[in-house]
Design a protein around this motif. Sequence first.
Motif, PDB file in Angstrom:
ATOM      1  N   VAL A  84       0.856  -1.185   0.000  1.00 23.24           N
ATOM      2  CA  VAL A  84       0.000   0.000   0.000  1.00 23.24           C
ATOM      3  C   VAL A  84       0.890   1.233   0.000  1.00 23.24           C
ATOM      4  N   ASP A  85       0.762   2.053  -1.014  1.00 23.90           N
ATOM      5  CA  ASP A  85       1.524   3.296  -1.133  1.00 23.90           C
ATOM      6  C   ASP A  85       0.605   4.437  -0.707  1.00 23.90           C
ATOM      7  N   LEU A  86       0.785   4.874   0.538  1.00 19.52           N
ATOM      8  CA  LEU A  86      -0.093   5.909   1.073  1.00 19.52           C
ATOM      9  C   LEU A  86       0.101   7.250   0.373  1.00 19.52           C
ATOM     10  N   ALA A  87       1.352   7.560   0.009  1.00 22.57           N
ATOM     11  CA  ALA A  87       1.634   8.850  -0.627  1.00 22.57           C
ATOM     12  C   ALA A  87       0.968   8.950  -2.001  1.00 22.57           C
ATOM     13  N   ARG A  88       1.028   7.866  -2.774  1.00 21.91           N
ATOM     14  CA  ARG A  88       0.459   7.883  -4.127  1.00 21.91           C
ATOM     15  C   ARG A  88      -0.976   7.368  -4.160  1.00 21.91           C
ATOM     16  N   ARG A  89      -1.467   6.931  -3.009  1.00 18.52           N
ATOM     17  CA  ARG A  89      -2.823   6.398  -2.906  1.00 18.52           C
ATOM     18  C   ARG A  89      -3.078   5.276  -3.896  1.00 18.52           C
ATOM     19  N   LEU A  90      -2.276   4.237  -3.775  1.00 15.08           N
ATOM     20  CA  LEU A  90      -2.478   3.075  -4.634  1.00 15.08           C
ATOM     21  C   LEU A  90      -2.150   1.792  -3.890  1.00 15.08           C
ATOM     22  N   VAL A  91      -2.750   0.711  -4.361  1.00 18.79           N
ATOM     23  CA  VAL A  91      -2.522  -0.631  -3.824  1.00 18.79           C
ATOM     24  C   VAL A  91      -1.959  -1.496  -4.937  1.00 18.79           C
ATOM     25  N   ARG A  92      -0.803  -2.109  -4.660  1.00 17.13           N
ATOM     26  CA  ARG A  92      -0.232  -3.055  -5.627  1.00 17.13           C
ATOM     27  C   ARG A  92      -0.678  -4.465  -5.256  1.00 17.13           C
ATOM     28  N   TYR A  93      -0.900  -5.277  -6.281  1.00 16.26           N
ATOM     29  CA  TYR A  93      -1.367  -6.638  -6.016  1.00 16.26           C
ATOM     30  C   TYR A  93      -0.792  -7.611  -7.041  1.00 16.26           C
ATOM     31  N   GLY A 296      -4.627  10.626  11.090  1.00  9.31           N
ATOM     32  CA  GLY A 296      -3.674  11.262  10.179  1.00  9.31           C
ATOM     33  C   GLY A 296      -3.905  10.939   8.727  1.00  9.31           C
ATOM     34  N   HIS A 297      -4.814  10.017   8.454  1.00  6.72           N
ATOM     35  CA  HIS A 297      -5.118   9.634   7.063  1.00  6.72           C
ATOM     36  C   HIS A 297      -6.633   9.541   6.908  1.00  6.72           C
ATOM     37  N   PRO A 298      -7.292  10.646   6.680  1.00  2.11           N
ATOM     38  CA  PRO A 298      -8.755  10.637   6.595  1.00  2.11           C
ATOM     39  C   PRO A 298      -9.302   9.784   5.458  1.00  2.11           C
ATOM     40  N   GLU A 299      -8.434   9.416   4.507  1.00  2.00           N
ATOM     41  CA  GLU A 299      -8.894   8.604   3.379  1.00  2.00           C
ATOM     42  C   GLU A 299      -8.755   7.106   3.635  1.00  2.00           C
ATOM     43  N   VAL A 300      -8.175   6.709   4.775  1.00  2.73           N
ATOM     44  CA  VAL A 300      -7.911   5.293   5.049  1.00  2.73           C
ATOM     45  C   VAL A 300      -8.748   4.824   6.241  1.00  2.73           C
ATOM     46  N   PHE A 301      -9.451   3.715   6.045  1.00  3.15           N
ATOM     47  CA  PHE A 301     -10.250   3.093   7.098  1.00  3.15           C
ATOM     48  C   PHE A 301      -9.786   1.639   7.245  1.00  3.15           C
ATOM     49  N   ALA A 302      -9.994   1.080   8.420  1.00  3.33           N
ATOM     50  CA  ALA A 302      -9.649  -0.326   8.650  1.00  3.33           C
ATOM     51  C   ALA A 302     -10.691  -0.932   9.572  1.00  3.33           C
ATOM     52  N   CYS A 303     -10.948  -2.230   9.403  1.00  6.00           N
ATOM     53  CA  CYS A 303     -11.961  -2.897  10.214  1.00  6.00           C
ATOM     54  C   CYS A 303     -11.665  -4.390  10.267  1.00  6.00           C
ATOM     55  N   GLY A 304     -12.384  -5.094  11.145  1.00  5.94           N
ATOM     56  CA  GLY A 304     -12.181  -6.530  11.290  1.00  5.94           C
ATOM     57  C   GLY A 304     -10.875  -6.852  11.982  1.00  5.94           C
TER      58      GLY A 304
END
Length: 442
Positions: A84-93, A296-304
Motif C-alpha cells: 500500500v503506497d499511502l503517498a500515491r494512494r495506490l494498492v499493488r497486487y 492522520g489519514h482521513p482517506e484510510v479506514f480499517a476494520c475486522g
Amino acid sequence: MSRADRPRVVVVGAGFAGFEAARTLCRSVRDQAEVVLLNPTDYFLYLPLLPQVAAGILEPRRVTVSLTGALPRVRVVLGEADHVDLARRLVRYTGPEGETGELTYDRLVLAVGSVNKLLPIPGVTENAHGFRGLPEALYLRDHVTRQIELAAADDSAVREARTTFVVVGAGYTGTEVAAQGKLYTDALVRRQPGGKRLPAPRWLLVDIAPRILPELDRRLSDTAHRVLRGRGVDVRTGTSVTEATPKGVQLDDGEFVGTRTLVWCVGVRPDPLVSEVGLPVEHGRLKVDPRLNVPGHPEVFACGDAAAVPDLTRPGQCTPMTAQHASRQGRVAGHNVAASLGHGETRAYAHHDLGFLVDLGGVKAAANPLGVPLSGPLAGAVTRGYHLAAMPGNRVRVAADWILDAVLPRQGVQLGLVRSYTVPLDTASPELARVPGGPRKE
C-alpha cells in the motif's frame, strides 16, 4: 457525475468485514462512487461452517458466496495485495496467474483479515496444518478419510497412529473440529469391512489454557467439555506440544502421542500486510479511532481483524477478533466511508456481544443468545438458525444438506484434490492452495 469523475473506493479483503463494507457502500453511494473489491478468491467464505465441510456434512460450495452475485454493483478484482503506497494512494497486487497490477483510490478500506498464528515449536510448521481456509478443510477431510482407510488395510503398529488425531487449540475452531471430527471418524470406522478390528478413533484436544473455550462464559465451556468427554474426545487442558514429528507429537507432560494428523488451531494473527503499511499498529493491528478511521489519514479506514478498534463498551480495551465484530465493523466502515463522500453522517462503532454459539456436531451445541445459557438440541437449533440468518446466501442449499445429513450416511470418499504440500501452515494466504510453479506469497 460521469463514470470517469466518480471517486473510487478500494476495499482490500472480502472476509466478514470487507464483504459487509463493500455491500454497505454500494447501497449507500449507489452510482455516485466506484466500489472496487480486491480479494484472492471470487467468493466470501462463511468461516464458522468450515468444520462441517471437513466433517462431510456440507459440500464446499455451500459455505461460499459468489462476490459478483451478492455484490452486483461492486467491481471484483482477483489478487493478493502486496503493498500500500499511502503517498500515491495506490494498492499493488499480484493476480492469480502471477500478473501484477495497481489500483488507485480516493478512499481505502483495509479488511485483510487474519492468518494462522505460529509458535516457535520444533516441527510444527513442517508437520501441522491450519484451518483458516477452504483448501485446508478439504485437505483435512481427505486426509482423515485416508487415514481410516489405510488403517483398515494395515495390520502393523502404525494402525493406532493413523486412527489418532490431535487438535491443538481449544478455542472455537479447535473445539468444533474435534467435536465434528470424532463423529465423522466413528461413522467411517463403522462402514469399514474390517471396522470391528480397528481401534476406536482417538481424538485429542490440547490447549495450554485451564479450560476449553477460555474466552467464553464458564457455563458454555463446561457444556462443551461435557459433550466432548461423553463423545470420547480426550481433552487435555493445561497441556502444550513441545515438538512435532512425522510420527507424532511430544506433550509437555512427557507423553509421546503417535499420530499422522496434527491440526493447528491455536489462534490467528493479523495479515502481515497490516504491519507493512507503515502506520501505527497495536499487536499487529492498525490503530484506528472509534469511527474506524486511521489517524492522520482521513482517506484510510480499517476494520475486522486488521484493525485495533477501541471497544467503547469496555473502555481501554480493543474489540476481539471475532466474526461478530468484523461484520458489524464492516457495516460501520462502509457507512462512514460513504459519509466521507457526502452520503450521510459518520458514527462511532459500539457493539455489545449478543452471545456466542459453538456447534458440537449432531444435535449438540453450546450457546448463550442474549446471555441465556442453552445446551443440547435447543442450543443446536438456535445455533443453526443463527448461521442461516447470518449467511449472505446459500441458505436453502445449506439447510438441504443438513436435512440430507440427518437421514442419509455421509459420503466417506477422498478426492485427492488438495495435497499436503499445497496447504502449508506458514502462509499469509490460507484461502489459496499452493501449486508448484505458481504465484507464491509468503
